[in-house]
Design an enzyme around this catalytic site. Sequence first.
Site, short mmCIF file in Angstrom:
data_model
loop_
_atom_site.label_atom_id
_atom_site.label_comp_id
_atom_site.label_asym_id
_atom_site.label_seq_id
_atom_site.Cartn_x
_atom_site.Cartn_y
_atom_site.Cartn_z
N ARG A 1 4.95 19.43 -0.15
CA ARG A 1 3.91 18.59 0.26
C ARG A 1 2.78 18.90 -0.59
O ARG A 1 1.77 18.19 -0.78
CB ARG A 1 3.80 18.83 1.66
CG ARG A 1 2.39 17.99 2.34
CD ARG A 1 2.38 17.82 3.82
NE ARG A 1 3.02 19.06 4.40
CZ ARG A 1 2.42 20.07 4.89
NH1 ARG A 1 1.23 20.42 4.40
NH2 ARG A 1 3.21 21.05 5.68
N TYR B 1 -8.00 -7.17 -0.26
CA TYR B 1 -6.49 -7.14 0.03
C TYR B 1 -6.67 -7.20 1.38
O TYR B 1 -7.13 -6.31 2.04
CB TYR B 1 -5.90 -5.95 -0.71
CG TYR B 1 -4.45 -5.79 -0.47
CD1 TYR B 1 -3.61 -6.71 -0.71
CD2 TYR B 1 -4.36 -4.86 0.50
CE1 TYR B 1 -2.15 -6.64 -0.58
CE2 TYR B 1 -2.78 -4.57 0.83
CZ TYR B 1 -1.92 -5.35 0.29
OH TYR B 1 -0.63 -5.44 0.74
N ASP C 1 -10.32 -0.86 -6.61
CA ASP C 1 -8.98 -1.27 -6.57
C ASP C 1 -8.48 -1.85 -7.83
O ASP C 1 -8.91 -2.95 -8.11
CB ASP C 1 -8.87 -1.97 -5.31
CG ASP C 1 -7.25 -2.39 -5.14
OD1 ASP C 1 -6.51 -2.16 -5.99
OD2 ASP C 1 -6.95 -2.55 -4.03
N LYS D 1 2.88 -2.00 -7.73
CA LYS D 1 2.76 -3.36 -8.46
C LYS D 1 3.04 -2.98 -10.16
O LYS D 1 4.09 -2.54 -10.47
CB LYS D 1 1.33 -4.02 -8.18
CG LYS D 1 0.99 -3.96 -6.63
CD LYS D 1 2.06 -4.83 -5.90
CE LYS D 1 1.79 -4.47 -4.46
NZ LYS D 1 0.31 -4.60 -3.85
C1 LIG Z 1 -0.37 -4.23 -2.83
C2 LIG Z 1 -1.74 -3.91 -2.72
C3 LIG Z 1 -2.30 -2.79 -1.90
C4 LIG Z 1 -1.49 -2.00 -1.13
O1 LIG Z 1 -0.38 -1.52 -1.56
P1 LIG Z 1 1.14 -1.09 -0.93
O2 LIG Z 1 1.44 -0.19 -1.88
O3 LIG Z 1 1.55 -2.07 -0.38
O4 LIG Z 1 0.58 -0.13 0.20
C5 LIG Z 1 -3.64 -2.74 -2.07
N1 LIG Z 1 -4.55 -3.40 -2.89
C6 LIG Z 1 -3.94 -4.53 -3.58
C7 LIG Z 1 -4.95 -5.21 -4.59
C8 LIG Z 1 -2.57 -4.64 -3.59
O5 LIG Z 1 -2.06 -5.88 -4.14
#
Ligand SMILES: *Cc1c(COP(=O)(O)O)cnc(C)c1O
Length: 391
Positions: free
Chosen positions: A55, A107, A179, A204
């Site tokens: 962890r 998001y 982000d 992503k």
């Molecule tokens: C998918 C996404 C998230 C969240 O991420 P997860 O891996 O699904 O928890 C946050 N910000 C953006 C822009 C995203 O596309």
Amino acid sequence: MVEKPIATGRAMPTIAAAHGVATDSAFGAVVPPIYLSSTYEFAGYDKPRAYDYGRSGNPTRDLLAETLAKLEGGAGAIITSSGMAAFDLLVGRLRPTDLVLAPHDCYGGTIRLLKARAERGQIKLRLVDQGDHAAFADALTDKPALVLIETPSNPLMRVVDIAALSAKSRAVGAAVAVDNTFLSPAIQRPIALGADYVIHSTTKYLNGHSDVIGGAVVAADPAQVAELRHWANVVGSSGAPFDAWLTLRGVRTLFARVDQQQRTAISIATYLEAHPAVARVHYPGLASDPGHALATRQQSGYGAMLSFELAGGVGAVQSFIGAVQIVTLAESLGGVESLISHPATMTHADMGAEARAAAGISDGLLRLSVGLEAEQDLIRGLEQGLNACSA
Ligand SMILES: *Cc1c(COP(=O)(O)O)cnc(C)c1O
């Protein structure tokens, strides 16, 4: 794409493709091995080694963290079990008096997390249209502790000025987190533009193959890296080693994927813009897009996410979805396969019709994540859908 050299002198595609390659001292494995062990033998009485418990630290996860930190130009990174866990790592250590300033169109999962924390009195929250200079300046008078930025926005691909917003935020003592999920460090590097943190849903583009849920926080300041690492161990939000291994495997091809995907995206955006069934295309790579000039200045490419509005509204959406070929109707993005989603009934359904209308998300809007299929096949596949709209 512009290849920006980083501090070590290695170009970014080289770091992505090869950081940690051929460094295995046990067997000379070219690909860094995966360490799944949850625990590590002590060298002797009161003699821990570099790792003691999974962890707190894991070599596979740390190699991914190091690679992402180099790609984003940060001092270090924390790998988490999801993008949301990455956000919560930053937000969860705030205090009840700390204000988080977030984009009104960020998001959906991020808004849900922030609202849930705010409702429990764990943080204060203010949402603002960050493209509105007066509104942003007004919000800064509340002295936020943390400003979140998301650009381009989802699903309308609105672009905001990271350098300008970061400078203004810092002037009032706020930390800035961007982000960077929609573009990846192959196209946008927020720390170089003044951000303190970069957050990723590695689910992503970074993993890129739609087979891992993961996240990362990259920090510019080594002291913050140490604190976040400590916090991830305290709350137990660290990512799994196998997920880290797969994600690093994805990162190896990041530049090649993004390069090809965005080339196809510009062709598709141009094709859609000229089609009579399409009322509007949102893609900063188009000269007609309101974010074009800023994106050209701030990014080294335009990415492979776009959205478009069908002239026939929600009826056309149904016909389109029933007839479109090649692209798959699904949430998520950034994978090798093209995905299409309908924000009003999928990613942004929770928002409610009124909030969607206020944010400019119409029922005729579709969001496309362009994959690696051949351009002509994708255009033909989309054409099947578009032809059905006008029928
Ligand atoms: C998918 C996404 C998230 C969240 O991420 P997860 O891996 O699904 O928890 C946050 N910000 C953006 C822009 C995203 O596309």
